[in-house]
Write a protein that holds these residues in place. Sequence first.
Motif, PDB file in Angstrom:
ATOM      1  N   LEU A 103       0.825  -1.208   0.000  1.00 58.37           N
ATOM      2  CA  LEU A 103       0.000   0.000   0.000  1.00 58.37           C
ATOM      3  C   LEU A 103       0.860   1.260   0.000  1.00 58.37           C
ATOM      4  N   GLU A 104       2.056   1.161   0.583  1.00 59.59           N
ATOM      5  CA  GLU A 104       2.933   2.330   0.670  1.00 59.59           C
ATOM      6  C   GLU A 104       4.365   1.866   0.889  1.00 59.59           C
ATOM      7  N   ASN A 105       5.283   2.533   0.245  1.00 58.72           N
ATOM      8  CA  ASN A 105       6.712   2.275   0.447  1.00 58.72           C
ATOM      9  C   ASN A 105       7.439   3.582   0.150  1.00 58.72           C
ATOM     10  N   ARG A 106       7.607   4.411   1.184  1.00 58.52           N
ATOM     11  CA  ARG A 106       8.117   5.759   0.963  1.00 58.52           C
ATOM     12  C   ARG A 106       9.213   6.097   1.977  1.00 58.52           C
ATOM     13  N   PRO A 107      10.083   7.034   1.649  1.00 52.67           N
ATOM     14  CA  PRO A 107      11.161   7.397   2.578  1.00 52.67           C
ATOM     15  C   PRO A 107      10.657   8.268   3.725  1.00 52.67           C
ATOM     16  N   LEU A 108      11.183   7.998   4.927  1.00 48.28           N
ATOM     17  CA  LEU A 108      10.972   8.862   6.081  1.00 48.28           C
ATOM     18  C   LEU A 108      12.170   9.775   6.291  1.00 48.28           C
ATOM     19  N   THR A 109      13.359   9.246   5.980  1.00 48.82           N
ATOM     20  CA  THR A 109      14.601  10.005   6.007  1.00 48.82           C
ATOM     21  C   THR A 109      15.390   9.586   4.764  1.00 48.82           C
ATOM     22  N   TYR A 111      12.847   3.825   5.428  1.00 48.22           N
ATOM     23  CA  TYR A 111      11.609   3.760   4.635  1.00 48.22           C
ATOM     24  C   TYR A 111      10.451   3.200   5.447  1.00 48.22           C
ATOM     25  N   ASN A 112       9.253   3.658   5.079  1.00 45.20           N
ATOM     26  CA  ASN A 112       8.010   3.234   5.698  1.00 45.20           C
ATOM     27  C   ASN A 112       7.256   2.340   4.711  1.00 45.20           C
ATOM     28  N   LYS A 129      19.648  15.456  13.509  1.00 46.35           N
ATOM     29  CA  LYS A 129      18.222  15.762  13.426  1.00 46.35           C
ATOM     30  C   LYS A 129      17.593  15.299  12.117  1.00 46.35           C
ATOM     31  N   GLU A 130      18.380  15.246  11.036  1.00 56.15           N
ATOM     32  CA  GLU A 130      17.838  14.801   9.743  1.00 56.15           C
ATOM     33  C   GLU A 130      17.438  13.330   9.750  1.00 56.15           C
ATOM     34  N   GLU A 131      17.889  12.592  10.743  1.00 56.05           N
ATOM     35  CA  GLU A 131      17.580  11.159  10.818  1.00 56.05           C
ATOM     36  C   GLU A 131      16.412  10.849  11.743  1.00 56.05           C
ATOM     37  N   ILE A 132      15.833  11.861  12.355  1.00 59.19           N
ATOM     38  CA  ILE A 132      14.761  11.634  13.333  1.00 59.19           C
ATOM     39  C   ILE A 132      13.469  11.208  12.637  1.00 59.19           C
TER      40      ILE A 132
END
Length: 252
Positions: free
Chosen positions: A7-13, A17-18, A134-137
């Motif tokens: 349903l979804e495969n997107r970057p969080l950082t 990935y989510n 912070k970019e990895e949070i």
Amino acid sequence: MSRYKILENRPLTADVYNLVLEGEGVESLLPGQFVQVEIPGFYLRRPISLCDVQGDRIRLIYKILGQGTRALTKINSGDLDLLVGLGNGFFPEEAPHTPLLVGGGVGIPPLFYLAKDLIQRGHKPEVFLGFNKKEEIFLDEEFRDLGLTVHLATMDGSQGLEGTALDLLDRFQEEDRTDPDSPPYVYTCGPRPMLRALTAWMADKSIRGQVSMEERMACGFGACMGCTIQTKSGPRRVCKNGPVFPAEEVLW
């Protein structure tokens, strides 16, 4: 083995990935358990901890660690073959009123599903999260959306306390902010150096808890013995006997 629709495969950082999947038989999955994902073109499956389960949907958060997980980021439609319900998961029934959840990096996702379970049981966890910068949070706002207090640390000091999740927890304890009627109890998952340092800190302060171990897993169900660790009770397979163990049982 079952097929689960993507349903979804997107970057969080930049490298986390989510992945949200839909399929049957996920309602009984427990916090701390994991799945084994088959990635087309790769012989071995990749183990990924459960981040959340809602109805017939499961949420996985994974980090690019090699060619397999990098290839997984490119799959945005169709379905994936998963082995589900692996591992023993956390034991939330041992939690006091205010359990302490301590996570580092990609070890944080299973603590989110655990937090939701603990809240349903009437607990209110304190959350301590450590990142490099912070970019990895990620996931911090979602923990807050559950009504929880989130303590943040980054190694470079770009957000929150400069240091580690353990530094956060140590300061929290020094300030004596724990519930006097609820003895400290820690649930943790993260990189091995963090877990080693944290369990030593816990032993020094006679604090009990549970640790979710991160090890390389080939089969995921105990046949290959490749993820064996040493404990006070002898050799144990992370995929079969874990990945969650009493913190005081693990030998480093």
